[in-house]
Design an enzyme around this catalytic site. Sequence first.
Site, PDB file in Angstrom:
ATOM      1  N   LYS A  72       0.823  -1.206   0.000  1.00 13.29           N
ATOM      2  CA  LYS A  72       0.000   0.000   0.000  1.00 13.29           C
ATOM      3  C   LYS A  72       0.861   1.260   0.000  1.00 13.29           C
ATOM      4  CE  LYS A  72      -3.987   1.798   2.549  1.00 13.29           C
ATOM      5  NZ  LYS A  72      -4.940   1.421   3.608  1.00 13.29           N
ATOM      6  N   ASP A 175      -6.681   6.099  14.291  1.00 10.20           N
ATOM      7  CA  ASP A 175      -6.407   4.830  13.612  1.00 10.20           C
ATOM      8  C   ASP A 175      -4.923   4.487  13.686  1.00 10.20           C
ATOM      9  OD1 ASP A 175      -5.966   2.730  11.842  1.00 10.20           O
ATOM     10  OD2 ASP A 175      -7.216   3.536  10.235  1.00 10.20           O
TER      11      ASP A 175
HETATM   12  P1  ADP Z   1      -3.385  -1.902   8.900  1.00  7.28           P
HETATM   13  O1  ADP Z   1      -4.453  -0.889   8.979  1.00  7.28           O
HETATM   14  O2  ADP Z   1      -2.000  -1.326   8.828  1.00  7.28           O
HETATM   15  O3  ADP Z   1      -3.598  -2.936   7.853  1.00  7.28           O
HETATM   16  P2  ADP Z   1      -4.326  -3.290  11.326  1.00  7.28           P
HETATM   17  O4  ADP Z   1      -5.403  -2.362  11.703  1.00  7.28           O
HETATM   18  O5  ADP Z   1      -4.710  -4.662  10.904  1.00  7.28           O
HETATM   19  O6  ADP Z   1      -3.316  -2.668  10.292  1.00  7.28           O
HETATM   20  O7  ADP Z   1      -3.335  -3.376  12.591  1.00  7.28           O
HETATM   21  C1  ADP Z   1      -2.246  -4.217  12.610  1.00  7.28           C
HETATM   22  C2  ADP Z   1      -1.437  -3.940  13.853  1.00  7.28           C
HETATM   23  O8  ADP Z   1      -2.245  -4.158  15.000  1.00  7.28           O
HETATM   24  C3  ADP Z   1      -0.235  -4.856  13.978  1.00  7.28           C
HETATM   25  O9  ADP Z   1       0.889  -4.110  14.381  1.00  7.28           O
HETATM   26  C4  ADP Z   1      -0.672  -5.812  15.077  1.00  7.28           C
HETATM   27  O10 ADP Z   1       0.432  -6.329  15.805  1.00  7.28           O
HETATM   28  C5  ADP Z   1      -1.504  -4.903  15.941  1.00  7.28           C
HETATM   29  N1  ADP Z   1      -2.418  -5.629  16.845  1.00  7.28           N
HETATM   30  C6  ADP Z   1      -3.384  -6.510  16.533  1.00  7.28           C
HETATM   31  N2  ADP Z   1      -3.990  -6.985  17.642  1.00  7.28           N
HETATM   32  C7  ADP Z   1      -3.377  -6.371  18.706  1.00  7.28           C
HETATM   33  C8  ADP Z   1      -3.540  -6.439  20.140  1.00  7.28           C
HETATM   34  N3  ADP Z   1      -4.454  -7.238  20.712  1.00  7.28           N
HETATM   35  N4  ADP Z   1      -2.725  -5.664  20.902  1.00  7.28           N
HETATM   36  C9  ADP Z   1      -1.792  -4.859  20.347  1.00  7.28           C
HETATM   37  N5  ADP Z   1      -1.599  -4.759  19.016  1.00  7.28           N
HETATM   38  C10 ADP Z   1      -2.374  -5.502  18.201  1.00  7.28           C
HETATM   39 MG    MG Z   2      -6.199   0.015   8.567  1.00  7.58          MG
END
Ligand code: ADP
Ligand code: MG
Length: 533
Positions: A72, A175
Amino acid sequence: MRDIICGIDLGTTNSSIAYLKDGEAVAIPIDADQALVPSVVSLDEAANTIIVGQAARNRLAAFPEHTVRAIKRQMGQTTPVSLGGQQFSPEEISSFILNHLVFKASQVIGQKIKQVVITVPAYFNDAQRRATIKAGELAGLEVTRIINEPTAAALVYDYVSFQQETSSPYIMVYDLGGGTFDVSILEVKGEIKEVLASCGDTALGGDDFDDRLVNFFWEQLTEPLRGELSLNLATRIRLRDIAEKTKITLSDQPFCQVSEAAVLSVEGQPLNLNLEIKRREFEELAKDLVERTAEKVRDALGEARLQPQDIGKILLVGGATRMPVVQDLLKEMFDRPIYHSIDPDLCVALGAAVQGGLISGEPLGHILLDVTAHSLGIRTVDEIDPETGEADYFSTIIRRNTRIPTRKAEVYFTVVPNQTMISIDVYQGEKPSCQANVAVGSFDFPLKSAPAHSPVIVEFAYDKEGINYIIEKAKNLLSEARLPGELKNDLNRLVGAYEQALVAGEEDKDIDALEDELLATIEDAEERLLGLG
Ligand code: ADP
Ligand code: MG
Protein backbone atom coordinates in the site's frame (compact mmCIF):
# COMPACT_ATOMS: atom_id res chain seq x y z
CA MET A 1 -31.41 -11.63 -6.30
CA ARG A 2 -29.94 -8.18 -5.90
CA ASP A 3 -26.22 -7.93 -6.68
CA ILE A 4 -24.30 -7.44 -3.51
CA ILE A 5 -21.63 -4.80 -3.11
CA CYS A 6 -18.93 -5.96 -0.72
CA GLY A 7 -16.76 -3.63 1.33
CA ILE A 8 -13.00 -4.09 1.32
CA ASP A 9 -10.41 -2.64 3.68
CA LEU A 10 -7.21 -2.93 1.64
CA GLY A 11 -4.84 -2.30 4.53
CA THR A 12 -1.08 -1.86 4.75
CA THR A 13 -0.73 -4.77 7.15
CA ASN A 14 -4.04 -6.61 6.95
CA SER A 15 -7.01 -6.61 4.61
CA SER A 16 -10.57 -7.77 5.13
CA ILE A 17 -13.86 -8.04 3.28
CA ALA A 18 -17.39 -7.65 4.62
CA TYR A 19 -20.94 -7.68 3.31
CA LEU A 20 -24.47 -7.08 4.47
CA LYS A 21 -26.13 -10.24 5.62
CA ASP A 22 -29.83 -9.69 6.24
CA GLY A 23 -29.18 -6.01 6.74
CA GLU A 24 -26.28 -6.46 9.13
CA ALA A 25 -22.64 -5.86 8.26
CA VAL A 26 -20.51 -8.95 8.84
CA ALA A 27 -16.89 -9.72 8.06
CA ILE A 28 -16.30 -12.81 5.95
CA PRO A 29 -13.86 -15.46 7.24
CA ILE A 30 -11.18 -16.05 4.63
CA ASP A 31 -8.23 -18.12 5.82
CA ALA A 32 -8.93 -20.73 8.46
CA ASP A 33 -11.85 -18.73 9.88
CA GLN A 34 -9.83 -15.53 10.08
CA ALA A 35 -11.44 -12.45 8.61
CA LEU A 36 -8.18 -10.55 8.87
CA VAL A 37 -5.84 -11.46 6.01
CA PRO A 38 -2.18 -10.35 6.08
CA SER A 39 -1.55 -8.05 3.09
CA VAL A 40 1.40 -10.15 1.99
CA VAL A 41 2.00 -11.58 -1.48
CA SER A 42 4.60 -14.21 -2.36
CA LEU A 43 5.61 -15.84 -5.63
CA ASP A 44 6.24 -19.56 -5.58
CA GLU A 45 8.60 -19.69 -8.53
CA ALA A 46 8.79 -23.48 -8.80
CA ALA A 47 5.03 -23.82 -9.07
CA ASN A 48 4.65 -20.41 -10.75
CA THR A 49 1.80 -19.48 -8.42
CA ILE A 50 0.97 -16.43 -6.36
CA ILE A 51 0.38 -16.98 -2.65
CA VAL A 52 -1.55 -14.42 -0.57
CA GLY A 53 -2.29 -13.95 3.12
CA GLN A 54 -1.01 -15.91 6.10
CA ALA A 55 0.66 -18.52 3.86
CA ALA A 56 2.59 -15.71 2.14
CA ARG A 57 3.44 -14.15 5.47
CA ASN A 58 4.90 -17.47 6.62
CA ARG A 59 7.24 -17.35 3.63
CA LEU A 60 8.71 -13.95 4.58
CA ALA A 61 11.63 -15.44 6.49
CA ALA A 62 12.48 -18.20 4.04
CA PHE A 63 11.80 -16.34 0.78
CA PRO A 64 12.33 -12.64 1.41
CA GLU A 65 13.21 -12.02 -2.25
CA HIS A 66 9.96 -13.55 -3.42
CA THR A 67 7.66 -11.95 -0.89
CA VAL A 68 6.28 -8.43 -0.50
CA ARG A 69 4.42 -6.76 2.36
CA ALA A 70 3.00 -3.26 2.85
CA ILE A 71 2.51 -2.71 -0.90
CA LYS A 72 0.00 0.00 0.00
CA ARG A 73 2.93 2.32 0.65
CA GLN A 74 3.86 2.10 -3.05
CA MET A 75 0.41 2.65 -4.50
CA GLY A 76 0.46 5.49 -7.01
CA GLN A 77 4.14 5.00 -7.80
CA THR A 78 5.44 3.53 -11.03
CA THR A 79 8.49 1.62 -9.77
CA PRO A 80 7.83 -2.09 -10.25
CA VAL A 81 8.28 -4.65 -7.48
CA SER A 82 10.45 -7.73 -8.09
CA LEU A 83 9.30 -11.07 -6.82
CA GLY A 84 12.14 -13.42 -7.69
CA GLY A 85 12.82 -12.90 -11.38
CA GLN A 86 9.42 -11.37 -12.17
CA GLN A 87 8.31 -7.75 -12.04
CA PHE A 88 4.90 -6.49 -10.96
CA SER A 89 3.35 -3.05 -10.62
CA PRO A 90 2.03 -2.06 -7.15
CA GLU A 91 -1.49 -2.21 -8.63
CA GLU A 92 -0.89 -5.79 -9.74
CA ILE A 93 0.33 -6.83 -6.28
CA SER A 94 -2.74 -5.21 -4.71
CA SER A 95 -4.97 -6.90 -7.27
CA PHE A 96 -3.65 -10.29 -6.07
CA ILE A 97 -4.81 -9.44 -2.55
CA LEU A 98 -8.21 -8.27 -3.78
CA ASN A 99 -8.57 -11.35 -5.92
CA HIS A 100 -7.77 -13.64 -2.99
CA LEU A 101 -10.32 -11.90 -0.74
CA VAL A 102 -13.10 -11.89 -3.31
CA PHE A 103 -12.50 -15.44 -4.50
CA LYS A 104 -12.57 -16.88 -0.99
CA ALA A 105 -15.45 -14.66 0.10
CA SER A 106 -17.54 -15.77 -2.89
CA GLN A 107 -17.04 -19.37 -1.85
CA VAL A 108 -17.98 -18.65 1.75
CA ILE A 109 -21.18 -16.74 1.00
CA GLY A 110 -22.06 -18.85 -2.04
CA GLN A 111 -22.58 -15.89 -4.35
CA LYS A 112 -20.39 -14.34 -7.02
CA ILE A 113 -18.96 -10.95 -6.02
CA LYS A 114 -18.54 -8.45 -8.84
CA GLN A 115 -18.93 -5.07 -7.20
CA VAL A 116 -16.94 -3.64 -4.32
CA VAL A 117 -16.38 -0.50 -2.28
CA ILE A 118 -12.69 -0.10 -1.37
CA THR A 119 -11.39 2.14 1.41
CA VAL A 120 -8.28 4.33 1.30
CA PRO A 121 -6.63 6.61 3.88
CA ALA A 122 -8.07 10.13 3.97
CA TYR A 123 -4.67 11.53 2.92
CA PHE A 124 -4.42 9.40 -0.28
CA ASN A 125 -3.94 11.68 -3.29
CA ASP A 126 -5.54 11.31 -6.67
CA ALA A 127 -2.83 9.03 -8.11
CA GLN A 128 -3.07 6.73 -5.10
CA ARG A 129 -6.85 6.56 -5.38
CA ARG A 130 -6.67 5.86 -9.10
CA ALA A 131 -4.11 3.12 -8.50
CA THR A 132 -6.54 1.52 -6.02
CA ILE A 133 -9.34 1.54 -8.60
CA LYS A 134 -6.93 0.04 -11.14
CA ALA A 135 -6.06 -2.75 -8.71
CA GLY A 136 -9.77 -3.56 -8.43
CA GLU A 137 -10.17 -3.62 -12.20
CA LEU A 138 -7.14 -5.90 -12.59
CA ALA A 139 -8.88 -8.27 -10.17
CA GLY A 140 -11.92 -8.23 -12.48
CA LEU A 141 -14.01 -6.11 -10.14
CA GLU A 142 -16.18 -3.10 -10.57
CA VAL A 143 -15.07 -0.55 -7.98
CA THR A 144 -18.37 1.16 -7.24
CA ARG A 145 -16.80 3.68 -4.92
CA ILE A 146 -13.62 4.57 -3.08
CA ILE A 147 -14.27 5.91 0.43
CA ASN A 148 -12.05 7.25 3.18
CA GLU A 149 -11.20 4.85 5.97
CA PRO A 150 -12.27 7.16 8.85
CA THR A 151 -15.56 7.82 7.07
CA ALA A 152 -16.15 4.08 6.76
CA ALA A 153 -15.40 3.60 10.45
CA ALA A 154 -17.80 6.38 11.39
CA LEU A 155 -20.49 5.02 9.07
CA VAL A 156 -20.63 1.69 10.82
CA TYR A 157 -21.34 3.43 14.11
CA ASP A 158 -24.51 4.91 12.64
CA TYR A 159 -25.96 1.44 12.64
CA VAL A 160 -24.81 0.27 16.02
CA SER A 161 -27.59 -0.23 18.49
CA PHE A 162 -25.80 1.44 21.37
CA GLN A 163 -24.35 4.91 21.03
CA GLN A 164 -22.09 7.16 22.98
CA GLU A 165 -24.60 9.89 23.82
CA THR A 166 -23.54 13.19 22.36
CA SER A 167 -25.02 16.21 20.69
CA SER A 168 -21.72 17.26 19.13
CA PRO A 169 -21.42 16.76 15.38
CA TYR A 170 -17.66 16.13 15.61
CA ILE A 171 -16.18 12.66 15.49
CA MET A 172 -12.52 11.85 15.96
CA VAL A 173 -11.16 8.67 14.41
CA TYR A 174 -7.83 7.54 15.86
CA ASP A 175 -6.41 4.83 13.61
CA LEU A 176 -3.21 3.07 14.64
CA GLY A 177 -2.51 0.23 12.22
CA GLY A 178 0.59 -1.85 11.61
CA GLY A 179 2.72 0.71 9.85
CA THR A 180 0.73 3.92 9.74
CA PHE A 181 -1.03 6.27 12.08
CA ASP A 182 -3.92 8.53 11.06
CA VAL A 183 -6.13 10.79 13.05
CA SER A 184 -9.11 12.38 11.37
CA ILE A 185 -11.79 14.72 12.54
CA LEU A 186 -15.12 14.45 10.83
CA GLU A 187 -18.14 16.67 10.96
CA VAL A 188 -21.56 15.10 10.58
CA LYS A 189 -23.89 17.19 8.45
CA GLY A 190 -27.08 15.22 8.06
CA GLU A 191 -26.28 12.22 5.91
CA ILE A 192 -22.85 13.53 5.03
CA LYS A 193 -19.64 13.13 6.95
CA GLU A 194 -17.05 15.66 5.99
CA VAL A 195 -13.35 15.23 6.81
CA LEU A 196 -12.35 18.48 8.56
CA ALA A 197 -8.79 17.51 9.33
CA SER A 198 -6.57 14.53 8.74
CA CYS A 199 -3.10 14.24 10.23
CA GLY A 200 -0.81 11.34 10.76
CA ASP A 201 2.50 9.68 10.33
CA THR A 202 3.00 7.18 7.53
CA ALA A 203 5.97 5.70 9.35
CA LEU A 204 4.41 5.00 12.74
CA GLY A 205 2.38 1.95 13.69
CA GLY A 206 2.18 -1.27 15.66
CA ASP A 207 5.34 -2.52 13.91
CA ASP A 208 7.37 0.17 15.68
CA PHE A 209 6.14 -1.13 19.01
CA ASP A 210 7.30 -4.60 17.92
CA ASP A 211 10.71 -3.18 17.02
CA ARG A 212 11.16 -1.79 20.52
CA LEU A 213 10.64 -5.29 21.88
CA VAL A 214 12.96 -6.77 19.24
CA ASN A 215 15.75 -4.46 20.43
CA PHE A 216 15.00 -5.26 24.04
CA PHE A 217 15.07 -9.02 23.36
CA TRP A 218 18.26 -8.66 21.36
CA GLU A 219 19.98 -6.83 24.20
CA GLN A 220 18.87 -9.47 26.69
CA LEU A 221 20.07 -12.25 24.43
CA THR A 222 23.44 -10.83 23.59
CA GLU A 223 24.28 -9.03 26.80
CA PRO A 224 26.36 -11.94 28.13
CA LEU A 225 28.26 -11.94 24.83
CA ARG A 226 28.91 -8.20 25.08
CA GLY A 227 27.21 -7.31 21.83
CA GLU A 228 29.65 -9.04 19.55
CA LEU A 229 26.87 -10.29 17.33
CA SER A 230 24.93 -8.54 14.65
CA LEU A 231 21.27 -9.16 14.05
CA ASN A 232 20.76 -10.99 10.76
CA LEU A 233 17.55 -10.94 8.75
CA ALA A 234 16.29 -14.41 9.69
CA THR A 235 16.77 -13.75 13.42
CA ARG A 236 15.18 -10.34 13.08
CA ILE A 237 12.09 -11.88 11.47
CA ARG A 238 11.90 -14.55 14.17
CA LEU A 239 12.28 -11.93 16.92
CA ARG A 240 9.61 -9.77 15.30
CA ASP A 241 7.13 -12.62 15.45
CA ILE A 242 7.93 -13.20 19.11
CA ALA A 243 7.70 -9.45 19.75
CA GLU A 244 4.28 -9.16 18.14
CA LYS A 245 2.95 -12.11 20.13
CA THR A 246 4.31 -10.57 23.32
CA LYS A 247 2.81 -7.17 22.53
CA ILE A 248 -0.60 -8.73 21.88
CA THR A 249 -0.44 -10.72 25.13
CA LEU A 250 0.41 -7.54 27.01
CA SER A 251 -2.78 -5.92 25.75
CA ASP A 252 -4.71 -8.34 27.94
CA GLN A 253 -2.22 -9.35 30.61
CA PRO A 254 -0.06 -7.26 32.95
CA PHE A 255 2.97 -9.37 32.12
CA CYS A 256 4.14 -11.91 29.63
CA GLN A 257 6.45 -14.86 29.98
CA VAL A 258 8.61 -15.23 26.91
CA SER A 259 10.32 -18.56 26.45
CA GLU A 260 11.55 -19.39 23.00
CA ALA A 261 14.17 -21.98 22.27
CA ALA A 262 17.10 -21.60 19.89
CA VAL A 263 16.40 -18.07 18.74
CA LEU A 264 19.96 -17.89 17.59
CA SER A 265 22.96 -20.11 17.42
CA VAL A 266 26.41 -18.93 18.48
CA GLU A 267 29.33 -21.15 17.56
CA GLY A 268 26.95 -24.06 17.18
CA GLN A 269 25.32 -23.47 20.58
CA PRO A 270 21.63 -22.56 20.59
CA LEU A 271 20.71 -19.42 22.53
CA ASN A 272 17.30 -19.39 24.20
CA LEU A 273 15.19 -16.39 25.01
CA ASN A 274 13.75 -16.64 28.52
CA LEU A 275 12.41 -13.63 30.26
CA GLU A 276 9.39 -11.96 31.73
CA ILE A 277 8.29 -8.52 30.68
CA LYS A 278 5.72 -6.33 32.37
CA ARG A 279 3.20 -4.24 30.46
CA ARG A 280 4.56 -1.18 32.25
CA GLU A 281 8.09 -1.96 31.02
CA PHE A 282 6.87 -2.36 27.47
CA GLU A 283 4.96 0.91 27.72
CA GLU A 284 8.11 2.59 28.93
CA LEU A 285 10.04 1.25 25.92
CA ALA A 286 7.43 2.70 23.58
CA LYS A 287 6.56 5.90 25.44
CA ASP A 288 7.79 8.27 22.74
CA LEU A 289 5.78 6.44 20.06
CA VAL A 290 2.57 7.03 21.99
CA GLU A 291 3.55 10.66 22.55
CA ARG A 292 4.06 11.09 18.80
CA THR A 293 0.45 10.06 18.21
CA ALA A 294 -0.63 12.59 20.85
CA GLU A 295 1.13 15.36 18.93
CA LYS A 296 -0.78 14.45 15.78
CA VAL A 297 -4.05 14.47 17.70
CA ARG A 298 -3.26 18.00 18.87
CA ASP A 299 -2.37 18.98 15.28
CA ALA A 300 -5.66 17.63 13.97
CA LEU A 301 -7.65 19.45 16.65
CA GLY A 302 -5.79 22.64 15.77
CA GLU A 303 -6.43 22.20 12.08
CA ALA A 304 -10.14 21.69 12.71
CA ARG A 305 -10.07 24.62 15.18
CA LEU A 306 -11.61 22.49 17.91
CA GLN A 307 -10.91 21.81 21.57
CA PRO A 308 -10.91 18.29 23.04
CA GLN A 309 -14.27 18.95 24.70
CA ASP A 310 -15.86 19.75 21.31
CA ILE A 311 -15.40 16.18 20.13
CA GLY A 312 -18.53 14.06 20.48
CA LYS A 313 -17.43 10.55 19.62
CA ILE A 314 -13.96 9.08 19.65
CA LEU A 315 -13.59 5.98 17.52
CA LEU A 316 -10.64 3.65 17.87
CA VAL A 317 -9.60 1.95 14.66
CA GLY A 318 -6.64 -0.31 13.84
CA GLY A 319 -5.40 -3.39 15.69
CA ALA A 320 -2.78 -1.47 17.64
CA THR A 321 -5.46 0.57 19.47
CA ARG A 322 -6.06 -2.58 21.51
CA MET A 323 -3.04 -1.59 23.57
CA PRO A 324 -4.34 -0.17 26.87
CA VAL A 325 -1.73 2.61 26.69
CA VAL A 326 -3.58 4.10 23.70
CA GLN A 327 -6.86 4.18 25.58
CA ASP A 328 -5.10 5.67 28.61
CA LEU A 329 -3.57 8.42 26.49
CA LEU A 330 -6.90 9.45 24.99
CA LYS A 331 -8.66 9.17 28.32
CA GLU A 332 -6.22 11.71 29.67
CA MET A 333 -6.30 14.02 26.66
CA PHE A 334 -10.07 14.02 26.38
CA ASP A 335 -10.91 13.57 30.03
CA ARG A 336 -13.45 10.82 29.54
CA PRO A 337 -13.49 7.03 29.34
CA ILE A 338 -12.60 5.70 25.90
CA TYR A 339 -14.43 2.64 24.68
CA HIS A 340 -13.56 0.05 22.23
CA SER A 341 -16.62 -1.41 20.78
CA ILE A 342 -16.58 -2.69 17.27
CA ASP A 343 -13.55 -4.79 16.36
CA PRO A 344 -11.03 -2.05 15.64
CA ASP A 345 -9.39 -4.16 12.96
CA LEU A 346 -12.60 -4.99 11.09
CA CYS A 347 -14.60 -1.84 11.48
CA VAL A 348 -13.32 -0.16 8.29
CA ALA A 349 -14.36 -3.14 6.15
CA LEU A 350 -17.74 -3.24 7.94
CA GLY A 351 -18.24 0.45 7.18
CA ALA A 352 -17.37 -0.13 3.53
CA ALA A 353 -20.01 -2.88 3.44
CA VAL A 354 -22.54 -0.44 4.93
CA GLN A 355 -21.63 2.02 2.16
CA GLY A 356 -22.09 -0.78 -0.40
CA GLY A 357 -25.53 -1.48 1.04
CA LEU A 358 -26.48 2.19 0.88
CA ILE A 359 -25.48 2.25 -2.82
CA SER A 360 -27.37 -0.92 -3.75
CA GLY A 361 -30.41 0.09 -1.72
CA GLU A 362 -30.14 -2.85 0.65
CA PRO A 363 -32.24 -2.32 3.78
CA LEU A 364 -29.98 -1.80 6.77
CA GLY A 365 -30.71 -2.96 10.27
CA HIS A 366 -29.01 -2.21 13.51
CA ILE A 367 -25.77 -3.96 14.16
CA LEU A 368 -26.00 -5.95 17.34
CA LEU A 369 -22.88 -6.47 19.30
CA ASP A 370 -22.09 -8.88 22.04
CA VAL A 371 -20.52 -6.39 24.35
CA THR A 372 -20.32 -5.99 28.09
CA ALA A 373 -22.94 -3.56 29.27
CA HIS A 374 -20.98 -2.40 32.32
CA SER A 375 -17.38 -2.01 33.30
CA LEU A 376 -16.24 -4.64 35.78
CA GLY A 377 -13.57 -3.92 38.35
CA ILE A 378 -12.50 -4.04 41.97
CA ARG A 379 -12.00 -1.76 44.93
CA THR A 380 -8.43 -0.65 45.51
CA VAL A 381 -6.89 1.51 48.21
CA ASP A 382 -4.95 3.70 45.78
CA GLU A 383 -7.00 6.72 46.62
CA ILE A 384 -8.84 7.69 49.75
CA ASP A 385 -12.22 9.33 49.50
CA PRO A 386 -11.73 12.76 51.13
CA GLU A 387 -15.29 12.81 52.47
CA THR A 388 -15.57 9.41 54.08
CA GLY A 389 -11.86 8.85 54.68
CA GLU A 390 -12.33 5.42 53.16
CA ALA A 391 -10.53 3.81 50.29
CA ASP A 392 -13.15 3.57 47.62
CA TYR A 393 -11.36 3.76 44.32
CA PHE A 394 -12.94 1.71 41.50
CA SER A 395 -10.23 0.13 39.37
CA THR A 396 -11.60 -1.12 36.06
CA ILE A 397 -10.47 -4.49 34.77
CA ILE A 398 -12.89 -5.09 31.89
CA ARG A 399 -14.13 -1.89 30.27
CA ARG A 400 -17.72 -1.36 29.22
CA ASN A 401 -18.50 -2.20 25.60
CA THR A 402 -15.74 -4.77 25.32
CA ARG A 403 -16.59 -7.55 22.89
CA ILE A 404 -17.29 -10.85 24.66
CA PRO A 405 -15.95 -13.42 25.26
CA THR A 406 -13.03 -11.64 26.86
CA ARG A 407 -10.45 -12.23 29.54
CA LYS A 408 -8.42 -9.47 31.13
CA ALA A 409 -6.00 -9.30 33.99
CA GLU A 410 -4.48 -6.51 36.04
CA VAL A 411 -1.76 -6.51 38.62
CA TYR A 412 -2.29 -5.09 42.11
CA PHE A 413 -0.06 -4.94 45.14
CA THR A 414 -0.47 -6.00 48.74
CA VAL A 415 -0.42 -3.23 51.32
CA VAL A 416 0.99 -4.70 54.52
CA PRO A 417 3.83 -7.14 55.14
CA ASN A 418 2.92 -10.81 55.57
CA GLN A 419 -0.60 -10.29 54.40
CA THR A 420 -2.19 -13.73 54.47
CA MET A 421 -5.53 -12.83 52.95
CA ILE A 422 -6.73 -10.61 50.21
CA SER A 423 -10.33 -9.47 49.93
CA ILE A 424 -11.56 -8.65 46.50
CA ASP A 425 -14.67 -6.51 46.27
CA VAL A 426 -16.09 -6.67 42.79
CA TYR A 427 -18.20 -3.83 41.38
CA GLN A 428 -19.74 -2.96 38.06
CA GLY A 429 -20.45 0.50 36.74
CA GLU A 430 -18.84 3.56 35.26
CA LYS A 431 -18.26 5.79 38.30
CA PRO A 432 -14.80 6.39 39.74
CA SER A 433 -15.86 5.42 43.25
CA CYS A 434 -17.10 1.97 44.21
CA GLN A 435 -19.94 3.31 46.32
CA ALA A 436 -21.49 4.91 43.27
CA ASN A 437 -21.36 1.60 41.38
CA VAL A 438 -23.16 -1.69 41.88
CA ALA A 439 -21.61 -4.31 44.17
CA VAL A 440 -21.30 -7.71 42.53
CA GLY A 441 -19.76 -9.67 45.37
CA SER A 442 -16.79 -10.08 47.67
CA PHE A 443 -14.28 -12.87 47.68
CA ASP A 444 -11.48 -13.72 50.10
CA PHE A 445 -8.37 -15.44 48.87
CA PRO A 446 -5.59 -16.78 51.07
CA LEU A 447 -2.12 -15.51 50.24
CA LYS A 448 1.29 -16.98 50.90
CA SER A 449 3.03 -14.75 53.40
CA ALA A 450 5.00 -12.12 51.51
CA PRO A 451 6.45 -8.65 51.98
CA ALA A 452 4.24 -5.59 51.45
CA HIS A 453 3.82 -4.46 47.83
CA SER A 454 3.91 -8.01 46.51
CA PRO A 455 2.09 -8.36 43.21
CA VAL A 456 -1.29 -10.09 43.00
CA ILE A 457 -2.88 -10.74 39.64
CA VAL A 458 -6.63 -10.42 39.34
CA GLU A 459 -8.10 -11.90 36.21
CA PHE A 460 -11.72 -11.55 35.10
CA ALA A 461 -13.40 -13.36 32.28
CA TYR A 462 -16.74 -12.71 30.64
CA ASP A 463 -17.67 -15.61 28.46
CA LYS A 464 -20.60 -17.01 26.61
CA GLU A 465 -19.41 -20.44 27.70
CA GLY A 466 -20.29 -19.50 31.27
CA ILE A 467 -23.94 -19.42 30.26
CA ASN A 468 -23.69 -22.53 28.11
CA TYR A 469 -22.05 -24.28 31.01
CA ILE A 470 -25.06 -23.77 33.27
CA ILE A 471 -27.47 -25.03 30.62
CA GLU A 472 -25.21 -27.97 29.81
CA LYS A 473 -25.06 -28.92 33.46
CA ALA A 474 -28.84 -28.74 33.86
CA LYS A 475 -29.38 -30.83 30.75
CA ASN A 476 -26.98 -33.50 31.96
CA LEU A 477 -28.90 -33.69 35.21
CA LEU A 478 -32.19 -33.97 33.34
CA SER A 479 -31.03 -37.17 31.70
CA GLU A 480 -30.28 -38.64 35.11
CA ALA A 481 -32.78 -41.45 35.72
CA ARG A 482 -32.50 -41.33 39.52
CA LEU A 483 -33.74 -37.79 39.78
CA PRO A 484 -37.24 -37.35 41.36
CA GLY A 485 -39.99 -36.25 38.99
CA GLU A 486 -40.76 -32.83 40.45
CA LEU A 487 -37.12 -31.77 40.38
CA LYS A 488 -36.97 -32.84 36.76
CA ASN A 489 -40.01 -30.75 35.96
CA ASP A 490 -38.55 -27.73 37.72
CA LEU A 491 -35.25 -28.08 35.91
CA ASN A 492 -36.97 -28.51 32.59
CA ARG A 493 -39.13 -25.45 33.08
CA LEU A 494 -36.23 -23.31 34.27
CA VAL A 495 -33.91 -24.32 31.44
CA GLY A 496 -36.64 -23.46 28.92
CA ALA A 497 -37.39 -20.10 30.53
CA TYR A 498 -33.71 -19.27 30.87
CA GLU A 499 -32.92 -20.10 27.26
CA GLN A 500 -35.90 -18.09 26.07
CA ALA A 501 -34.91 -15.09 28.15
CA LEU A 502 -31.40 -15.25 26.73
CA VAL A 503 -32.63 -15.40 23.17
CA ALA A 504 -35.11 -12.59 23.75
CA GLY A 505 -32.30 -10.53 25.29
CA GLU A 506 -34.32 -9.69 28.37
CA GLU A 507 -33.27 -7.25 31.04
CA ASP A 508 -30.16 -8.27 32.95
CA LYS A 509 -32.03 -8.50 36.23
CA ASP A 510 -34.64 -10.91 34.86
CA ILE A 511 -31.94 -13.16 33.46
CA ASP A 512 -29.98 -12.92 36.68
CA ALA A 513 -33.04 -13.92 38.75
CA LEU A 514 -33.71 -16.91 36.50
CA GLU A 515 -30.07 -17.87 36.59
CA ASP A 516 -30.05 -17.79 40.41
CA GLU A 517 -33.15 -19.98 40.56
CA LEU A 518 -31.70 -22.40 38.02
CA LEU A 519 -28.39 -22.63 39.85
CA ALA A 520 -30.19 -23.30 43.15
CA THR A 521 -32.21 -26.07 41.53
CA ILE A 522 -29.10 -27.58 39.98
CA GLU A 523 -27.45 -27.59 43.39
CA ASP A 524 -30.53 -29.19 44.90
CA ALA A 525 -30.54 -31.87 42.21
CA GLU A 526 -26.86 -32.59 42.70
CA GLU A 527 -27.31 -32.95 46.45
CA ARG A 528 -30.25 -35.28 45.94
CA LEU A 529 -28.20 -37.44 43.61
CA LEU A 530 -25.30 -37.59 46.01
CA GLY A 531 -27.69 -38.57 48.80
CA LEU A 532 -29.28 -41.25 46.66
CA GLY A 533 -25.97 -42.55 45.31
P1 ADP B 1 -3.38 -1.90 8.90
O1 ADP B 1 -4.45 -0.89 8.98
O2 ADP B 1 -2.00 -1.33 8.83
O3 ADP B 1 -3.60 -2.94 7.85
P2 ADP B 1 -4.33 -3.29 11.33
O4 ADP B 1 -5.40 -2.36 11.70
O5 ADP B 1 -4.71 -4.66 10.90
O6 ADP B 1 -3.32 -2.67 10.29
O7 ADP B 1 -3.34 -3.38 12.59
C1 ADP B 1 -2.25 -4.22 12.61
C2 ADP B 1 -1.44 -3.94 13.85
O8 ADP B 1 -2.25 -4.16 15.00
C3 ADP B 1 -0.24 -4.86 13.98
O9 ADP B 1 0.89 -4.11 14.38
C4 ADP B 1 -0.67 -5.81 15.08
O10 ADP B 1 0.43 -6.33 15.81
C5 ADP B 1 -1.50 -4.90 15.94
N1 ADP B 1 -2.42 -5.63 16.85
C6 ADP B 1 -3.38 -6.51 16.53
N2 ADP B 1 -3.99 -6.99 17.64
C7 ADP B 1 -3.38 -6.37 18.71
C8 ADP B 1 -3.54 -6.44 20.14
N3 ADP B 1 -4.45 -7.24 20.71
N4 ADP B 1 -2.73 -5.66 20.90
C9 ADP B 1 -1.79 -4.86 20.35
N5 ADP B 1 -1.60 -4.76 19.02
C10 ADP B 1 -2.37 -5.50 18.20
MG1 MG C 1 -6.20 0.02 8.57
